[in-house]
Design a protein around this motif. Structure first.
Motif, mmCIF file in Angstrom:
data_model
loop_
_atom_site.group_PDB
_atom_site.id
_atom_site.type_symbol
_atom_site.label_atom_id
_atom_site.label_comp_id
_atom_site.label_asym_id
_atom_site.label_seq_id
_atom_site.Cartn_x
_atom_site.Cartn_y
_atom_site.Cartn_z
ATOM 1 N N VAL A 77 1.277 -0.908 5.686
ATOM 2 C CA VAL A 77 0.405 -0.623 5.269
ATOM 3 C C VAL A 77 1.139 0.887 4.801
ATOM 4 C CG1 VAL A 77 -1.572 0.712 6.025
ATOM 5 C CG2 VAL A 77 -0.412 -1.036 7.389
ATOM 6 N N HIS A 78 -0.377 1.557 3.527
ATOM 7 C CA HIS A 78 0.706 2.415 2.865
ATOM 8 C C HIS A 78 -1.226 3.039 2.287
ATOM 9 C CE1 HIS A 78 2.031 5.254 -0.326
ATOM 10 N NE2 HIS A 78 0.601 4.945 -1.082
ATOM 11 N N ALA A 79 -1.192 3.914 2.378
ATOM 12 C CA ALA A 79 -2.906 5.235 2.685
ATOM 13 C C ALA A 79 -2.848 5.930 1.041
ATOM 14 C CB ALA A 79 -3.347 5.928 3.890
ATOM 15 N N GLU A 80 -3.196 5.856 0.121
ATOM 16 C CA GLU A 80 -3.355 7.199 -0.695
ATOM 17 C C GLU A 80 -4.605 7.854 0.162
ATOM 18 O OE1 GLU A 80 -2.919 6.290 -4.574
ATOM 19 O OE2 GLU A 80 -1.965 4.600 -4.492
ATOM 20 N N GLN A 85 -11.228 10.997 -0.231
ATOM 21 C CA GLN A 85 -11.902 9.655 0.281
ATOM 22 C C GLN A 85 -10.173 8.677 -0.057
ATOM 23 O OE1 GLN A 85 -13.268 9.074 -4.388
ATOM 24 N NE2 GLN A 85 -15.041 8.581 -3.650
ATOM 25 N N VAL A 86 -9.971 7.401 0.514
ATOM 26 C CA VAL A 86 -8.938 7.254 0.620
ATOM 27 C C VAL A 86 -9.045 5.979 0.203
ATOM 28 C CG1 VAL A 86 -9.303 6.215 2.846
ATOM 29 C CG2 VAL A 86 -6.870 6.792 3.053
ATOM 30 N N ALA A 87 -7.931 4.845 -0.434
ATOM 31 C CA ALA A 87 -7.250 3.552 -0.432
ATOM 32 C C ALA A 87 -6.115 3.503 0.586
ATOM 33 C CB ALA A 87 -7.024 3.341 -1.992
ATOM 34 N N VAL A 88 -6.107 2.407 0.513
ATOM 35 C CA VAL A 88 -5.465 1.698 1.668
ATOM 36 C C VAL A 88 -4.813 0.554 1.043
ATOM 37 C CG1 VAL A 88 -5.249 0.417 3.856
ATOM 38 C CG2 VAL A 88 -6.619 2.552 4.074
#
Length: 153
Positions: A77-80, A85-88
């Motif tokens: 899993v990589h999260a920005e 807000q967040v993108a996964v």
């Protein structure tokens, strides 16, 4: 996140949850990418049909970690994370027999829900990559009893 009662007037005994109001001057909260990735990873693993997260060599390493009781919930899993807000991105291994598009949609839904509810950030996208399909080894018949032992001699 504030929820509205869908049927006003009913359930008057329920007390609405207080909405937290930011108090200026008391500090700020920073949620790391690692924390978001762990929340997303735990949510993804809970979806039926997900065999494991990650791929290739990390999968073997993950099996060793699980065997000794230590698990990296953020593996695969990589999260920005931005301010609100967040993108996964998630890579996973599916169990054989699970429809892959349905699995990806179920994982996406679970991650959206968990991150928005537990972390409090708006999820703008969840990208799911199915890197492999786990096929269980064939079941070997159990050898038991003296008659089967004699047949082997």
């Amino acid at each position: 996140m504030e929820y509205q009662n869908p049927q006003p007037g009913q359930g008057s005994h329920a007390v609405p949850a207080p909405v937290p109001v930011p108090v200026p001057g008391l500090g700020r909260t920073v949620i790391s990418e690692t924390a978001v990735a762990k929340v997303a990873g735990i949510a993804a693993r809970a979806v039926p049909g997900v065999y494991s997260l990650g791929s290739g060599p990390s999968r073997a390493l993950g099996a060793i970690r699980d065997a000794v009781g230590s698990s990296d919930h953020a593996a695969g899993v990589h999260a920005e994370v931005g301010e609100t807000q967040v993108a996964v991105d998630i890579s996973l291994v599916a169990s054989y027999g699970t429809p892959l598009h349905s699995l990806a949609n179920a994982v996406r839904t679970a991650v959206y829900r968990a991150v928005e509810e537990l972390v409090g950030l708006q999820v703008i996208e969840v990208n799911v990559e199915v890197t492999d399909v786990y096929v269980p080894p064939p079941v070997k018949p159990a050898v038991s009893g003296p008659a089967e032992r004699e047949a082997l001699l």
